[in-house]
Design a protein around this motif. Sequence first.
Motif, short mmCIF file in Angstrom:
data_model
loop_
_atom_site.label_atom_id
_atom_site.label_comp_id
_atom_site.label_asym_id
_atom_site.label_seq_id
_atom_site.Cartn_x
_atom_site.Cartn_y
_atom_site.Cartn_z
N ILE A 93 0.86 -1.19 0.00
CA ILE A 93 0.00 0.00 0.00
C ILE A 93 0.89 1.24 0.00
O ILE A 93 1.77 1.37 0.85
N ILE A 94 0.65 2.11 -0.96
CA ILE A 94 1.46 3.32 -1.13
C ILE A 94 0.60 4.53 -0.78
O ILE A 94 -0.52 4.67 -1.26
N VAL A 95 1.15 5.39 0.07
CA VAL A 95 0.52 6.68 0.38
C VAL A 95 1.39 7.78 -0.23
O VAL A 95 2.61 7.80 0.00
N VAL A 96 0.78 8.66 -0.99
CA VAL A 96 1.50 9.78 -1.58
C VAL A 96 1.10 11.05 -0.84
O VAL A 96 -0.09 11.31 -0.65
N MET A 97 2.10 11.82 -0.40
CA MET A 97 1.79 13.10 0.22
C MET A 97 2.94 14.08 -0.05
O MET A 97 4.07 13.66 -0.32
N LEU A 103 -3.79 9.95 7.79
CA LEU A 103 -3.12 8.80 7.19
C LEU A 103 -3.87 7.49 7.42
O LEU A 103 -4.04 6.69 6.51
N ASN A 104 -4.32 7.29 8.63
CA ASN A 104 -5.07 6.06 8.92
C ASN A 104 -6.35 5.98 8.10
O ASN A 104 -6.74 4.90 7.63
N ALA A 105 -7.02 7.12 7.93
CA ALA A 105 -8.27 7.14 7.16
C ALA A 105 -8.03 6.76 5.70
O ALA A 105 -8.91 6.18 5.05
N LEU A 106 -6.83 7.07 5.19
CA LEU A 106 -6.49 6.69 3.83
C LEU A 106 -6.17 5.20 3.72
O LEU A 106 -6.57 4.52 2.76
N VAL A 107 -5.46 4.69 4.70
CA VAL A 107 -4.88 3.35 4.58
C VAL A 107 -5.85 2.24 4.98
O VAL A 107 -5.93 1.20 4.32
N ILE A 108 -6.59 2.45 6.05
CA ILE A 108 -7.41 1.36 6.61
C ILE A 108 -8.41 0.77 5.61
O ILE A 108 -8.55 -0.46 5.52
N PRO A 109 -9.14 1.59 4.80
CA PRO A 109 -10.07 0.97 3.84
C PRO A 109 -9.38 0.05 2.84
O PRO A 109 -9.99 -0.93 2.39
N ILE A 110 -8.12 0.32 2.50
CA ILE A 110 -7.40 -0.57 1.58
C ILE A 110 -6.91 -1.80 2.32
O ILE A 110 -6.96 -2.92 1.79
N LEU A 111 -6.45 -1.63 3.55
CA LEU A 111 -6.03 -2.77 4.35
C LEU A 111 -7.17 -3.76 4.54
O LEU A 111 -6.96 -4.98 4.57
N LYS A 112 -8.38 -3.23 4.66
CA LYS A 112 -9.55 -4.10 4.84
C LYS A 112 -10.09 -4.66 3.52
O LYS A 112 -11.13 -5.31 3.50
N ASP A 113 -9.38 -4.35 2.42
CA ASP A 113 -9.76 -4.82 1.09
C ASP A 113 -11.15 -4.32 0.67
O ASP A 113 -11.89 -4.99 -0.03
N ALA A 127 -3.92 7.21 -1.32
CA ALA A 127 -3.31 5.90 -1.11
C ALA A 127 -3.82 4.95 -2.18
O ALA A 127 -4.97 5.07 -2.65
N PHE A 128 -2.96 3.99 -2.57
CA PHE A 128 -3.36 3.04 -3.61
C PHE A 128 -2.57 1.75 -3.45
O PHE A 128 -1.53 1.70 -2.78
N ARG A 129 -3.06 0.70 -4.08
CA ARG A 129 -2.34 -0.58 -4.07
C ARG A 129 -1.12 -0.47 -4.99
O ARG A 129 -1.23 0.03 -6.11
N ARG A 130 0.01 -0.96 -4.54
CA ARG A 130 1.24 -0.77 -5.28
C ARG A 130 1.18 -1.37 -6.68
O ARG A 130 1.79 -0.87 -7.62
N ARG A 188 -12.10 0.31 -7.25
CA ARG A 188 -12.98 0.66 -6.14
C ARG A 188 -12.37 1.91 -5.49
O ARG A 188 -11.28 1.84 -4.91
N ILE A 189 -13.06 3.02 -5.59
CA ILE A 189 -12.49 4.31 -5.18
C ILE A 189 -13.33 4.92 -4.07
O ILE A 189 -14.56 4.89 -4.11
N LYS A 190 -12.64 5.48 -3.09
CA LYS A 190 -13.30 6.20 -2.01
C LYS A 190 -12.64 7.56 -1.84
O LYS A 190 -11.41 7.68 -1.94
N GLU A 191 -13.44 8.58 -1.62
CA GLU A 191 -12.91 9.91 -1.32
C GLU A 191 -13.27 10.26 0.12
O GLU A 191 -14.41 10.09 0.55
#
Length: 861
Positions: free
Chosen positions: A86-90, A101-111, A160-163, A191-194
Amino acid sequence: MTQFSIVVPTLNESENIDLLLTRIFALNIPFDKFEVIFVDDGSNDGTPEKIRTWQKYSNIHLIERHGKPDLATSILQGAGAARSDIIVVMDADLSHPHEQLNALVIPILKDQYDVVIGSRYIKGGRTLDWPFYRRLLSRVGGWLARPFCDVSDATSGFFAFRRELAATVSEQAHGYKILLEILMANNGTLRIKEIPICFRDRAYGTSKLSFPHQLAYLQRLLTLAGGTVSRNTAGRFAIVGLLGVVVDALAFQWMISRDAGLALAHFVSFFLAVSVNYALNSKWAFNEHHTGHLQWLQFSRFLTVGALALLLRGGVLALFVYIGHMPPSLAIFPAIIATAFINYLGSAFYVFPAEKNPPSSNMRWRVAALGVVLFCILLRLIYLGLAQLIPDEAYYWQYAQHMDLSFYDHPPMVAWLIWLGTAILGDNEAGVRAGAFICSLIAMGYLYAYAKNLHDKATALRTLMIFSVLPLGFASGFFMTPDAPLVAAWIATLYFMERALVAGQRSAWLGMGVAFGLGLLSKYTLSLLGLAALVFVIIDAGARRWIWRPHPYLAATLALFIFSPVLIWNFQHEWVSFMFQSTRHVTNDSQFSVHYLLIYIMILLTPVGFIAVMQFFFSRNYRDMGVSQHMLKDRKRLFVQIVTGVPFFIFLVFSIFDHPKFHWTGPVWLAVLPTIAWMIGQTGNLEKFTKWLQKAWRPTIVACLFAYAFTLHYVVLGIPGAPYHLFTEHYFWRETTREVEQIAEEVRQLTGQEPVIVGMSKWSIASSLYFYNHARGNLDIRSRNLFGDSGAMYNFWFPVQYPINRPIIQVGMKPVHLEQIREGDNLKQMLIHPDEIKYRNIYRNGIFLRQIYYRISAGLH
């Protein structure tokens, strides 16, 4: 185990490094769960040295690039070095909220999602401390990208996005918006979330954003959308275009000096210029996309774009000559410039499209939809004030000259809109039609929202395209008749009805009541949609609960209140409008007209559209084509079937006994347009018939565009070699009015009395003559109600007083109109010393337009 990697591109950010890392480390995230990868693009302010002081921590890394600074390349290189999936760009400038940061990453971690974007432009998001021009540029960038990638903030730098998605980005990617690259490369599959963020302007350092960055963004956006757009092709196209302008202008001036006329001059000069342009563009400007010999498919596309540009530029030329009163020798230049954009974009996306890494079918349809919709809007806007009014529009303009709460044969909305438009723009064609144009924009907004609720944003775009090109949509957005506000109100009612009955939103009932009331003020036909809503409530178990709730009854009360001006007027006039609408067909002889109804539907929808509607209702294959993935499998489909089927069934029953007008069923098909648009975009294992139908839409769209542009150019400037008198019996009333004025002047000189001009139709002739004479006001114009027949509102505006001892000039489109109104009538017996029927030919610039018939009498018994 490292769960996510933060990639931070840097260029002269030494003042921000300590603060950024201090804030990140202050978060409640274990050190072993994340890493920070700085990718420096050649800073000369000590940024790399500052980062190295933090490398005592094992999760801090530095990559130094020595090539040309490029943000996209830096991010991709950082993603390639990451140890997590998982890549976060800032950014390093502290503008992005690290606490999110957590709000960006957690939805992807949970697939749950593939991409999560920190958005400034959704509810809860905002931008602080930015100057206006930066806000504007950012907004415009987001708006430009929105049709292609369906997010509110495609220019966000915090996401954030999947590598694995980094591998889908093109090797040609460059610029400062890597998010756009990811979204466009995986269009429709992510699958996109804002999430909302608060973006702050940098506190230290200077922004790296510049005007070349903005141009690069625009160029890259167009390239990703499938266009061959680059500085190289744009520059070469501009050089070729300048040469074409010279050829075009010189040929036009030569033709004008030979008295060739505007139409012939600009046709000949245009074809000479585009011939030169095609040869040079194919061999030089777009040589990478040309095989070196003539390609007939490519050449036919070039002719299509050229023909549409030619017909549009005829309107621009007429606009500057007839309304701007500019000499033709000067007016040709803005006409050339205006159509150069169409030629370039048409060449880049349609004639010479990208062949390397071509966009998906979904993206091609998005681009096509955007181009078609904008062309239709531009075409209407240019010709709005140029094309003469049709008799119906002139009649409704008469409404606005006699403003009232309602009228005999229609509710008042059309009159109110014309009054407002003419109050702003004057009593001219543009003022009359302004309301129709605004109504079409409102209709498109609600139609987009309605289609998006039923399906998705891509389908919504295609729905706008279909609405724009079908006759029912284009005509209602151009001609100012009751159908213009009716279509807008119908779509708005559909939108709120779906939200209320299917989505269960209580607040939607308020909008439904307002839209329904305004629709009834436009045309009584909207009541059929109310009946359809009732049927849906009875049939659908989920909607049936509203029977026991107050919301629908409050909505009905609100609609009735908005409709009250019509009720008041009818009460004051013995309910004549309701009586007219309910009894005018009952008293006629029975006439089986189902075949006419079907023909009229094919005209409104085109044959391809008609077949698509039939497929929706009767094809079992459609019902099994993954509908559940795009609709609530039963309820939304049932809603569309009922709100379309119930009004159509009523018209079908009516046509068994009487003859419907061709435009009556137009609004009925608005509900099913999103479904047709959805079918167009389907891929995979489809039946041969469905594939054929999808392909048939392409020539249908082009044919419709060409038909509208051709017709508008034909009536405004003419088409060289095409005679006018083939189907213009009901048109060219400006020139006809001048001829009638001349006849009236001859009668004045002969008799010394002011003649009465009688249009021998219910209202069309009298209204057309009145509109084109009102500026001079030297004619006393009446309708055929003078002879005892119905003149609709003319019965109220100009009641008859017998006898008339002034000369009467009857004006008709055919000789029989001057002899009788109803079978058995003999109007000649009512007239005093009637002459024989005569006619005059109507010309414009020496070109024959039509004939007008007239008869002069000494008076009326």
